[in-house]
Each structure stands twice: as structure tokens, then as C-alpha cells.
Design a protein around this motif. Structure first.
Motif, PDB file in Angstrom:
ATOM      1  N   GLY A  53     -24.318  41.452 -16.684  1.00 16.07           N
ATOM      2  CA  GLY A  53     -23.754  42.462 -17.578  1.00 16.07           C
ATOM      3  C   GLY A  53     -22.807  41.809 -18.546  1.00 16.07           C
ATOM      4  O   GLY A  53     -22.728  40.590 -18.664  1.00 16.07           O
ATOM      5  N   GLY A  54     -22.093  42.611 -19.272  1.00 10.81           N
ATOM      6  CA  GLY A  54     -21.153  42.074 -20.233  1.00 10.81           C
ATOM      7  C   GLY A  54     -21.609  42.310 -21.657  1.00 10.81           C
ATOM      8  O   GLY A  54     -22.440  43.166 -21.935  1.00 10.81           O
ATOM      9  N   LEU A  55     -21.068  41.515 -22.543  1.00 11.88           N
ATOM     10  CA  LEU A  55     -21.270  41.703 -23.971  1.00 11.88           C
ATOM     11  C   LEU A  55     -22.740  41.649 -24.394  1.00 11.88           C
ATOM     12  O   LEU A  55     -23.180  42.436 -25.220  1.00 11.88           O
ATOM     13  N   HIS A  56     -23.513  40.758 -23.839  1.00  9.89           N
ATOM     14  CA  HIS A  56     -24.888  40.561 -24.282  1.00  9.89           C
ATOM     15  C   HIS A  56     -25.935  41.311 -23.455  1.00  9.89           C
ATOM     16  O   HIS A  56     -27.124  41.147 -23.676  1.00  9.89           O
ATOM     17  N   SER A  57     -25.517  42.120 -22.534  1.00  8.61           N
ATOM     18  CA  SER A  57     -26.475  42.746 -21.614  1.00  8.61           C
ATOM     19  C   SER A  57     -27.428  43.720 -22.300  1.00  8.61           C
ATOM     20  O   SER A  57     -28.476  44.030 -21.752  1.00  8.61           O
ATOM     21  N   THR A  58     -27.102  44.195 -23.490  1.00 10.84           N
ATOM     22  CA  THR A  58     -27.984  45.135 -24.188  1.00 10.84           C
ATOM     23  C   THR A  58     -28.811  44.457 -25.269  1.00 10.84           C
ATOM     24  O   THR A  58     -29.536  45.133 -25.991  1.00 10.84           O
ATOM     25  N   LEU A  59     -28.720  43.137 -25.386  1.00 14.39           N
ATOM     26  CA  LEU A  59     -29.426  42.410 -26.440  1.00 14.39           C
ATOM     27  C   LEU A  59     -30.605  41.631 -25.877  1.00 14.39           C
ATOM     28  O   LEU A  59     -30.637  41.292 -24.698  1.00 14.39           O
ATOM     29  N   SER A  60     -31.552  41.344 -26.733  1.00  9.63           N
ATOM     30  CA  SER A  60     -32.609  40.402 -26.370  1.00  9.63           C
ATOM     31  C   SER A  60     -32.334  39.104 -27.127  1.00  9.63           C
ATOM     32  O   SER A  60     -31.517  39.066 -28.048  1.00  9.63           O
ATOM     33  N   CYS A  61     -33.015  38.054 -26.771  1.00 11.81           N
ATOM     34  CA  CYS A  61     -32.779  36.757 -27.420  1.00 11.81           C
ATOM     35  C   CYS A  61     -33.049  36.842 -28.923  1.00 11.81           C
ATOM     36  O   CYS A  61     -32.329  36.261 -29.727  1.00 11.81           O
ATOM     37  N   GLY A  62     -34.087  37.563 -29.286  1.00  8.52           N
ATOM     38  CA  GLY A  62     -34.455  37.681 -30.692  1.00  8.52           C
ATOM     39  C   GLY A  62     -33.431  38.402 -31.548  1.00  8.52           C
ATOM     40  O   GLY A  62     -33.420  38.240 -32.770  1.00  8.52           O
ATOM     41  N   ASP A  63     -32.565  39.196 -30.931  1.00  9.25           N
ATOM     42  CA  ASP A  63     -31.536  39.890 -31.705  1.00  9.25           C
ATOM     43  C   ASP A  63     -30.612  38.910 -32.417  1.00  9.25           C
ATOM     44  O   ASP A  63     -30.108  39.203 -33.500  1.00  9.25           O
ATOM     45  N   CYS A  64     -30.395  37.760 -31.831  1.00  9.86           N
ATOM     46  CA  CYS A  64     -29.502  36.763 -32.434  1.00  9.86           C
ATOM     47  C   CYS A  64     -30.241  35.511 -32.923  1.00  9.86           C
ATOM     48  O   CYS A  64     -29.824  34.885 -33.881  1.00  9.86           O
ATOM     49  N   HIS A  65     -31.329  35.170 -32.250  1.00  7.48           N
ATOM     50  CA  HIS A  65     -31.957  33.876 -32.494  1.00  7.48           C
ATOM     51  C   HIS A  65     -33.188  33.915 -33.384  1.00  7.48           C
ATOM     52  O   HIS A  65     -33.839  32.892 -33.560  1.00  7.48           O
ATOM     53  N   LEU A  66     -33.522  35.060 -33.947  1.00 10.02           N
ATOM     54  CA  LEU A  66     -34.629  35.147 -34.891  1.00 10.02           C
ATOM     55  C   LEU A  66     -34.088  35.670 -36.218  1.00 10.02           C
ATOM     56  O   LEU A  66     -33.196  36.523 -36.234  1.00 10.02           O
ATOM     57  N   PRO A  67     -34.649  35.198 -37.318  1.00  8.94           N
ATOM     58  CA  PRO A  67     -34.172  35.674 -38.621  1.00  8.94           C
ATOM     59  C   PRO A  67     -34.491  37.156 -38.817  1.00  8.94           C
ATOM     60  O   PRO A  67     -35.546  37.627 -38.422  1.00  8.94           O
ATOM     61  N   LYS A  68     -33.567  37.860 -39.407  1.00 13.74           N
ATOM     62  CA  LYS A  68     -33.755  39.286 -39.670  1.00 13.74           C
ATOM     63  C   LYS A  68     -34.100  39.543 -41.131  1.00 13.74           C
ATOM     64  O   LYS A  68     -34.426  40.638 -41.515  1.00 13.74           O
ATOM     65  N   ASP A  69     -34.042  38.516 -41.948  1.00 14.36           N
ATOM     66  CA  ASP A  69     -34.311  38.636 -43.375  1.00 14.36           C
ATOM     67  C   ASP A  69     -35.809  38.557 -43.601  1.00 14.36           C
ATOM     68  O   ASP A  69     -36.428  37.522 -43.390  1.00 14.36           O
ATOM     69  N   SER A  70     -36.419  39.632 -44.038  1.00  9.09           N
ATOM     70  CA  SER A  70     -37.867  39.650 -44.233  1.00  9.09           C
ATOM     71  C   SER A  70     -38.262  39.592 -45.708  1.00  9.09           C
ATOM     72  O   SER A  70     -39.242  40.156 -46.120  1.00  9.09           O
ATOM     73  N   LYS A  71     -37.462  38.922 -46.498  1.00 13.38           N
ATOM     74  CA  LYS A  71     -37.756  38.823 -47.938  1.00 13.38           C
ATOM     75  C   LYS A  71     -38.838  37.817 -48.195  1.00 13.38           C
ATOM     76  O   LYS A  71     -39.004  36.837 -47.594  1.00 13.38           O
TER      77      LYS A  71
END
Length: 71
Positions: A53-71
Motif C-alpha cells: 500500500g502507500g502512495l503508489h498502490s493505485t498506480l500501474s507502472c505505465g502511469d509513470c514510466h510510459l510517455p503520455k504525449d500522443s502528438k
């Protein structure tokens, strides 16, 4: 007879396309899970922290480690 054959080919093509799409979606969801990431990376300590649990328990790896910019 040619119409029946063409219809059958169309049905098979649509079925194959739907199968490939569903397989792709399932594969993406599987590879986005922390349990998949920990298999290849030296992240056991971080993974155990995530599972407790803790701060990252609701995230998946891709939430931080994949680019979110789809331009």
C-alpha cells in the motif's frame, strides 16, 4: 456460389480481426501490470512496497514510466 464464398471470407476476416484486437488489448493490460514489470527488472523491493500500500498502490507502472504525449 461466389456470393456465399465471399460472405464466408468476410465473416472469417472479421472474426480474425476481432481476435487480434482483443488479443492486443489483453496483452497491453497484462504488460501494464506491476507483476509483469517486476519479472524483468530488479524491482523486488519497490514491488513489495507497492503491494503493501502507500502512495503508489493505485498506480500501474505505465502511469509513470510510459510517455503520455500522443502528438
Amino acid at each position: 456460389m461466389a456470393v456465399k464464398r465471399r460472405y464466408g471470407l468476410w465473416v472469417v476476416s472479421v472474426a480474425v480481426a476481432l481476435f487480434i484486437i482483443s488479443l492486443s488489448v489483453g496483452l497491453f493490460a497484462y504488460t501494464d501490470a506491476p507483476s509483469f514489470c517486476v519479472r524483468c527488472h530488479v524491482m523486488e523491493e519497490q514491488f513489495m512496497s507497492l503491494m503493501k500500500g502507500g502512495l503508489h498502490s493505485t498506480l500501474s507502472c505505465g502511469d509513470c514510466h510510459l510517455p503520455k504525449d500522443s502528438k
